[in-house]
Write an enzyme that holds these catalytic residues in place. Structure first.
Site, PDB file in Angstrom:
ATOM      1  N   GLU A 104       0.829  -1.206   0.000  1.00  0.00           N
ATOM      2  CA  GLU A 104       0.000   0.000   0.000  1.00  0.00           C
ATOM      3  C   GLU A 104       0.864   1.255   0.000  1.00  0.00           C
ATOM      4  O   GLU A 104       1.861   1.340   0.726  1.00  0.00           O
ATOM      5  CB  GLU A 104      -0.910  -0.020   1.236  1.00  0.00           C
ATOM      6  CG  GLU A 104      -1.817   1.190   1.369  1.00  0.00           C
ATOM      7  CD  GLU A 104      -2.549   1.228   2.700  1.00  0.00           C
ATOM      8  OE1 GLU A 104      -3.531   1.970   2.797  1.00  0.00           O
ATOM      9  OE2 GLU A 104      -2.135   0.504   3.638  1.00  0.00           O
ATOM     10  N   LYS A 139      -9.536   2.573  -3.147  1.00  0.00           N
ATOM     11  CA  LYS A 139     -10.045   2.062  -1.878  1.00  0.00           C
ATOM     12  C   LYS A 139     -11.461   2.573  -1.659  1.00  0.00           C
ATOM     13  O   LYS A 139     -11.729   3.772  -1.776  1.00  0.00           O
ATOM     14  CB  LYS A 139      -9.129   2.491  -0.733  1.00  0.00           C
ATOM     15  CG  LYS A 139      -9.471   1.865   0.616  1.00  0.00           C
ATOM     16  CD  LYS A 139      -8.448   2.250   1.675  1.00  0.00           C
ATOM     17  CE  LYS A 139      -8.726   1.550   2.998  1.00  0.00           C
ATOM     18  NZ  LYS A 139      -7.747   1.931   4.046  1.00  0.00           N
ATOM     19  N   CYS A 175      -5.597  -2.347   2.604  1.00  0.00           N
ATOM     20  CA  CYS A 175      -5.474  -2.218   4.052  1.00  0.00           C
ATOM     21  C   CYS A 175      -6.639  -2.926   4.751  1.00  0.00           C
ATOM     22  O   CYS A 175      -6.900  -4.095   4.521  1.00  0.00           O
ATOM     23  CB  CYS A 175      -5.367  -0.748   4.440  1.00  0.00           C
ATOM     24  SG  CYS A 175      -4.883  -0.476   6.162  1.00  0.00           S
TER      25      CYS A 175
END
Length: 533
Positions: A290, A354, A407
């Protein structure tokens, strides 16, 4: 002996009852990674049952007045569980201590205090269905099942360290998750964990303990059967896609240092260009963690050129990056936490954003009001990140796509529906360097590991400082890197399997278990009242 112990716990009151509940909750966290000592829950939950037995209000009042003392016990149990299980979140605030150290009490005590209200509600629900003997165990399981389900989505959700994970520490005990899913597992885990409380009850202990042992036998037996009939990890990987996971272990403070950007980028490039081990083929796909690219790629074309030079013919890089675009009407810029797919010519062929952002970490809820108070999100990005429009698969090439989870998106089993080509694997990129050498990265890995079992897909996990690895669709780790190790993994990607029901477990399985628990606990409660009358 157990009867005397139960009696002493039941008679606790005031601060002694609160302390016992807090310690019981804190003890239960030893069942979580990296400790995985699930037997402690067979102590914590019986103590909780006995504390609820003693939490009664003798005053004449309504149902809420009668149940409120038990809810307080549930809150203290939850507060202990979440303080002991989530204290490491405060470590993220120390990365930029000058700006965020003041918020440490909110992270270490405030967040657990809020999450504890879910367990207070769960115990409140259980207390309304409470009866003598076996019925109260079913009531507690139902109450916690509802509480954990609510925790998965209320105020964007935070189902971290759900109770069900304590019952699934190893692949043998993970296979039931493929059938009923995490939310149903939460309830059944509490049913088993609380059952030793029946040892103090002469009337129902045989029936209750026999039921608990039957559930455990089914849990273990199904796991043994599924793993016994599964292909070996070597057979799974034979001829599979070769992937390389890069784990650079960059300190979070360095990632915010503009002067360190080139060194960070060069470290990723060096690990990418490293030759494969003797006798092994070159990987076809390379994964960076990430936000691993320390540049805005649209502003730094030379970085794309350098990536293209580092890749061999036909190789593809999937890397975490911050993506920038102009907002509607020329406003902006808007920033997205993304994964980009870059080919051997240094061209971005696909990108996904995301979808589930971290409140206060990546964006501010009630932004105008909180910014007016001088607050900002922890991630250093002007205006915070913007939420992706929807979850879709990431195209690697014409014949291959992955399900991207950035994440902590990997902790939400109910949010993995996606559009686009069918995924051959789950791709989870993360940066857990925020949390240092704490239980946090281990807990995060375990939750991603269970998503592979539920989805029937292998998991590719690239974490900046670990834990990185390849997990097959049965939850078995085929290769990995330890926390804070620097290096890369070259491994073959295991094949996926069809989910147990054809689709991953979801609401039908959850509500079937919860309704069954409600019916049984309600039946015991009605019988108890009938006998009393």
């Amino acid at each position: 002996m157990i009867g005397r112990l139960a009696g002493r716990i039941i008679l606790l009151s005031g601060w002694r009852r609160a302390l016992a509940a807090f310690l019981a909750g804190a003890l239960a966290t030893l069942a979580l990674p990296p400790y995985d000592f699930f037997a402690v829950c067979l102590v914590s939950f019986p103590v909780l049952v006995w504390l609820i037995d003693g939490a009664v209000d003798t005053a004449d009042g309504g149902w809420l007045r009668r149940a409120l003392p038990a809810a307080v016990v549930g809150w203290w149990f939850g507060f202990g569980y979440f303080v002991a299980g989530l204290w490491w979140i405060g470590n993220a605030l120390l990365v930029d201590a000058q700006n965020f150290a003041w918020a440490l009490p909110l992270a270490i005590l405030g967040l657990p205090a809020f999450l504890a209200f879910f367990y207070a509600l769960g115990v409140l629900i259980a207390r309304l269905l409470w009866s003598d003997g076996l019925g109260r165990i079913f009531a507690l399981a139902f109450g916690f099942g509802i509480a954990e389900w609510l925790r998965s989505f209320v105020m964007t959700g935070f189902p971290w360290n759900a109770i069900g994970y304590a019952a699934m520490p190893v692949p043998l005990l993970m296979q039931s998750d493929a059938v009923i899913g995490l939310y149903a597992m939460n309830a059944l885990a509490v049913l088993v964990f609380a059952s030793p409380a029946l040892l103090a009850d002469k009337r129902h202990r045989r029936m209750g303990l026999a039921l608990a042992l039957l559930l455990v036998a089914a849990h273990v037996g199904f796991g043994f059967y599924r793993l016994h009939t599964a292909p070996s990890t070597a057979d799974e990987a034979a001829g599979g896609l070769r992937v390389r996971i890069v784990q650079p272990s960059i300190a979070q403070s360095a990632k915010w240092d503009n002067a360190a950007r080139r060194a960070i980028f060069d470290k990723h490039i060096a690990l990418t260009e490293a030759p494969p081990r003797p006798g092994e083929p070159k990987p076809s796909v390379i994964i960076w963690p990430e936000t691993s690219i320390p540049y805005i790629l649209t502003d730094t074309p030379e970085a794309l050129s350098r990536i293209g030079e580092a890749l061999s013919d036909g190789q593809m890089l999937l890397a975490g990056a911050v993506r920038e675009e102009t907002g509607a009407g020329g406003t902006g810029p808007l920033y997205y936490n993304s994964i980009v797919a870059i080919n051997d010519r240094g061209e971005i062929i696909d990108a996904v954003d995301k979808v589930h952002l971290v409140p206060f970490g990546e964006y501010l809820p009630l932004e105008k009001w909180l910014r007016g108070l001088g607050l900002q999100e922890v991630a250093e990005m002007p205006g915070g990140f913007t939420m992706g429009a929807s979850r879709r698969s990431l195209r690697v090439n014409d014949d291959l796509a992955f399900l991207p989870l950035i994440c902590y998106e990997a902790i939400f089993p109910s949010e993995l529906a996606y559009t686009g080509p069918k995924a051959a694997a789950i791709l989870n990129v993360t940066n857990d360097a925020w949390y240092g050498n704490t239980p946090g990265p281990y807990q995060h890995f375990r939750q991603a590991q269970l998503r592979a079992v539920e989805q029937g897909l292998p998991l590719i996990r690239a974490a900046n400082n670990g834990l990185s690895g390849i997990v097959d669709p049965f939850g078995r780790i085929t290769d990995g890197l330890a926390l804070n190790a620097v290096g890369d993994i070259d491994a073959s990607l295991p094949s996926g399997v069809d989910p147990f029901w054809g689709t991953p477990p979801g609401p039908p399985q959850t509500w079937a278990i919860l309704i069954l628990l409600l019916a049984i606990s309600g039946g015991f409660e009605v019988l108890s009242r009938w006998r009393f009358d």
